[in-house]
Design a protein around this motif. Structure first.
Motif, PDB file in Angstrom:
ATOM      1  N   MET A 171       0.844  -1.183   0.000  1.00  0.00           N
ATOM      2  CA  MET A 171       0.000   0.000   0.000  1.00  0.00           C
ATOM      3  C   MET A 171       0.884   1.239   0.000  1.00  0.00           C
ATOM      4  SD  MET A 171      -2.904   1.254   2.713  1.00  0.00           S
ATOM      5  CE  MET A 171      -1.824   1.546   4.071  1.00  0.00           C
ATOM      6  N   LEU A 172       0.584   2.164  -0.854  1.00  0.00           N
ATOM      7  CA  LEU A 172       1.301   3.420  -0.944  1.00  0.00           C
ATOM      8  C   LEU A 172       0.685   4.415   0.033  1.00  0.00           C
ATOM      9  CD1 LEU A 172       3.324   5.300  -2.368  1.00  0.00           C
ATOM     10  CD2 LEU A 172       1.507   5.824  -3.993  1.00  0.00           C
ATOM     11  N   ILE A 173       1.503   4.958   0.900  1.00  0.00           N
ATOM     12  CA  ILE A 173       1.032   5.974   1.831  1.00  0.00           C
ATOM     13  C   ILE A 173       1.667   7.295   1.429  1.00  0.00           C
ATOM     14  CG2 ILE A 173       1.004   6.748   4.224  1.00  0.00           C
ATOM     15  CD1 ILE A 173       0.940   3.842   5.052  1.00  0.00           C
ATOM     16  N   LYS A 174       0.835   8.276   1.165  1.00  0.00           N
ATOM     17  CA  LYS A 174       1.298   9.579   0.701  1.00  0.00           C
ATOM     18  C   LYS A 174       1.681  10.471   1.865  1.00  0.00           C
ATOM     19  CE  LYS A 174      -1.771   9.731  -3.254  1.00  0.00           C
ATOM     20  NZ  LYS A 174      -2.733  10.560  -3.968  1.00  0.00           N
ATOM     21  N   ASP A 175       2.513  11.442   1.580  1.00  0.00           N
ATOM     22  CA  ASP A 175       2.809  12.501   2.521  1.00  0.00           C
ATOM     23  C   ASP A 175       1.555  13.363   2.668  1.00  0.00           C
ATOM     24  OD1 ASP A 175       3.990  15.555   2.756  1.00  0.00           O
ATOM     25  OD2 ASP A 175       5.119  14.069   3.916  1.00  0.00           O
ATOM     26  N   LEU A 176       1.311  13.899   3.841  1.00  0.00           N
ATOM     27  CA  LEU A 176       0.106  14.715   4.067  1.00  0.00           C
ATOM     28  C   LEU A 176       0.006  15.879   3.092  1.00  0.00           C
ATOM     29  CD1 LEU A 176      -0.245  15.016   7.936  1.00  0.00           C
ATOM     30  CD2 LEU A 176      -1.628  13.682   6.362  1.00  0.00           C
ATOM     31  N   GLU A 177       1.122  16.441   2.688  1.00  0.00           N
ATOM     32  CA  GLU A 177       1.110  17.584   1.781  1.00  0.00           C
ATOM     33  C   GLU A 177       0.784  17.194   0.344  1.00  0.00           C
ATOM     34  OE1 GLU A 177       1.260  20.735   2.802  1.00  0.00           O
ATOM     35  OE2 GLU A 177       1.306  19.862   4.806  1.00  0.00           O
ATOM     36  N   ASP A 178       0.720  15.893   0.060  1.00  0.00           N
ATOM     37  CA  ASP A 178       0.473  15.428  -1.297  1.00  0.00           C
ATOM     38  C   ASP A 178      -0.961  14.945  -1.516  1.00  0.00           C
ATOM     39  OD1 ASP A 178       1.412  15.066  -3.906  1.00  0.00           O
ATOM     40  OD2 ASP A 178       1.791  12.944  -3.555  1.00  0.00           O
ATOM     41  N   TYR A 179      -1.821  15.046  -0.512  1.00  0.00           N
ATOM     42  CA  TYR A 179      -3.211  14.648  -0.694  1.00  0.00           C
ATOM     43  C   TYR A 179      -3.919  15.683  -1.565  1.00  0.00           C
ATOM     44  CZ  TYR A 179      -3.333  10.707   2.475  1.00  0.00           C
ATOM     45  OH  TYR A 179      -3.143   9.491   3.053  1.00  0.00           O
ATOM     46  N   ARG A 180      -4.686  15.219  -2.545  1.00  0.00           N
ATOM     47  CA  ARG A 180      -5.362  16.102  -3.494  1.00  0.00           C
ATOM     48  C   ARG A 180      -6.823  15.729  -3.626  1.00  0.00           C
ATOM     49  NH1 ARG A 180      -1.603  20.045  -5.329  1.00  0.00           N
ATOM     50  NH2 ARG A 180       0.417  19.063  -5.185  1.00  0.00           N
ATOM     51  N   ALA A 190     -13.345   3.825   8.369  1.00  0.00           N
ATOM     52  CA  ALA A 190     -13.944   2.882   7.414  1.00  0.00           C
ATOM     53  C   ALA A 190     -13.200   1.550   7.435  1.00  0.00           C
ATOM     54  CB  ALA A 190     -13.929   3.476   6.009  1.00  0.00           C
ATOM     55  N   ALA A 191     -11.902   1.613   7.642  1.00  0.00           N
ATOM     56  CA  ALA A 191     -11.098   0.390   7.665  1.00  0.00           C
ATOM     57  C   ALA A 191     -11.441  -0.498   8.860  1.00  0.00           C
ATOM     58  CB  ALA A 191      -9.607   0.738   7.691  1.00  0.00           C
ATOM     59  N   LEU A 192     -11.995   0.084   9.919  1.00  0.00           N
ATOM     60  CA  LEU A 192     -12.396  -0.727  11.075  1.00  0.00           C
ATOM     61  C   LEU A 192     -13.499  -1.725  10.708  1.00  0.00           C
ATOM     62  CD1 LEU A 192     -12.427   1.955  13.900  1.00  0.00           C
ATOM     63  CD2 LEU A 192     -10.767   0.113  13.587  1.00  0.00           C
ATOM     64  N   ALA A 193     -14.258  -1.408   9.664  1.00  0.00           N
ATOM     65  CA  ALA A 193     -15.337  -2.291   9.223  1.00  0.00           C
ATOM     66  C   ALA A 193     -14.901  -3.207   8.083  1.00  0.00           C
ATOM     67  CB  ALA A 193     -16.531  -1.453   8.768  1.00  0.00           C
ATOM     68  N   ALA A 194     -13.634  -3.125   7.691  1.00  0.00           N
ATOM     69  CA  ALA A 194     -13.141  -3.886   6.539  1.00  0.00           C
ATOM     70  C   ALA A 194     -12.294  -5.071   6.987  1.00  0.00           C
ATOM     71  CB  ALA A 194     -12.314  -2.974   5.640  1.00  0.00           C
ATOM     72  N   ASN A 195     -12.144  -6.012   6.083  1.00  0.00           N
ATOM     73  CA  ASN A 195     -11.302  -7.178   6.345  1.00  0.00           C
ATOM     74  C   ASN A 195     -10.110  -7.257   5.410  1.00  0.00           C
ATOM     75  OD1 ASN A 195     -13.000  -8.155   8.364  1.00  0.00           O
ATOM     76  ND2 ASN A 195     -14.305  -9.211   6.887  1.00  0.00           N
ATOM     77  N   GLY A 196      -9.937  -6.268   4.548  1.00  0.00           N
ATOM     78  CA  GLY A 196      -8.881  -6.302   3.545  1.00  0.00           C
ATOM     79  C   GLY A 196      -7.490  -6.233   4.145  1.00  0.00           C
ATOM     80  N   ALA A 197      -6.513  -6.524   3.300  1.00  0.00           N
ATOM     81  CA  ALA A 197      -5.113  -6.552   3.732  1.00  0.00           C
ATOM     82  C   ALA A 197      -4.625  -5.190   4.219  1.00  0.00           C
ATOM     83  CB  ALA A 197      -4.243  -7.025   2.570  1.00  0.00           C
ATOM     84  N   ASP A 198      -5.184  -4.116   3.695  1.00  0.00           N
ATOM     85  CA  ASP A 198      -4.729  -2.778   4.068  1.00  0.00           C
ATOM     86  C   ASP A 198      -5.509  -2.157   5.217  1.00  0.00           C
ATOM     87  OD1 ASP A 198      -2.733  -2.783   2.130  1.00  0.00           O
ATOM     88  OD2 ASP A 198      -4.110  -2.059   0.589  1.00  0.00           O
ATOM     89  N   ALA A 199      -6.518  -2.828   5.721  1.00  0.00           N
ATOM     90  CA  ALA A 199      -7.364  -2.254   6.770  1.00  0.00           C
ATOM     91  C   ALA A 199      -6.545  -1.884   8.004  1.00  0.00           C
ATOM     92  CB  ALA A 199      -8.486  -3.214   7.141  1.00  0.00           C
ATOM     93  N   LYS A 200      -5.720  -2.799   8.481  1.00  0.00           N
ATOM     94  CA  LYS A 200      -4.920  -2.535   9.676  1.00  0.00           C
ATOM     95  C   LYS A 200      -3.919  -1.407   9.424  1.00  0.00           C
ATOM     96  CE  LYS A 200      -2.233  -4.825  13.241  1.00  0.00           C
ATOM     97  NZ  LYS A 200      -1.685  -6.086  13.739  1.00  0.00           N
ATOM     98  N   LYS A 201      -3.388  -1.328   8.208  1.00  0.00           N
ATOM     99  CA  LYS A 201      -2.445  -0.263   7.870  1.00  0.00           C
ATOM    100  C   LYS A 201      -3.124   1.106   7.921  1.00  0.00           C
ATOM    101  CE  LYS A 201       0.282  -3.168   4.824  1.00  0.00           C
ATOM    102  NZ  LYS A 201       0.667  -3.400   3.424  1.00  0.00           N
ATOM    103  N   MET A 202      -4.372   1.171   7.423  1.00  0.00           N
ATOM    104  CA  MET A 202      -5.080   2.450   7.431  1.00  0.00           C
ATOM    105  C   MET A 202      -5.417   2.904   8.850  1.00  0.00           C
ATOM    106  SD  MET A 202      -4.992   3.515   4.427  1.00  0.00           S
ATOM    107  CE  MET A 202      -5.862   5.008   4.805  1.00  0.00           C
ATOM    108  N   VAL A 203      -5.797   1.962   9.702  1.00  0.00           N
ATOM    109  CA  VAL A 203      -6.064   2.299  11.108  1.00  0.00           C
ATOM    110  C   VAL A 203      -4.767   2.765  11.765  1.00  0.00           C
ATOM    111  CG1 VAL A 203      -6.772   1.392  13.350  1.00  0.00           C
ATOM    112  CG2 VAL A 203      -8.042   0.745  11.295  1.00  0.00           C
ATOM    113  N   GLY A 204      -3.674   2.071  11.480  1.00  0.00           N
ATOM    114  CA  GLY A 204      -2.371   2.450  12.028  1.00  0.00           C
ATOM    115  C   GLY A 204      -1.921   3.818  11.550  1.00  0.00           C
TER     116      GLY A 204
END
Length: 64
Positions: free
Chosen positions: A1-10, A36-50
């Motif tokens: 999963m690609l995590i962007k820098d906060l300044e790069d969100y568009r 939203a990731a708390l309700a998901a089971n995908g591979a990236d869910a834990k990464k998004m919560v983190g």
């Protein structure tokens, strides 16, 4: 999963085209994705919560 820098969100159009302006509240988007990731089971869910858990609260004009 690609995590962007906060300044790069568009913003994106419904068609997926990129707006030139930056997102005003990227931490809000990260928070929304984390919740939203708390309700998901995908591979990236834990990464998004983190990512949300480890994102610093903003300061300055755009703080909450």
């Amino acid at each position: 999963m690609l995590i962007k820098d906060l300044e790069d969100y568009r913003k994106y159009t419904v068609a997926g085209e990129l707006f030139e302006e930056k997102l005003l509240h990227p931490v809000g988007l990260i928070a929304t994705n984390g919740m939203a990731a708390l309700a998901a089971n995908g591979a990236d869910a834990k990464k998004m919560v983190g990512l949300f858990w480890n994102t610093s609260v903003r300061s300055g004009v755009r703080r909450y």
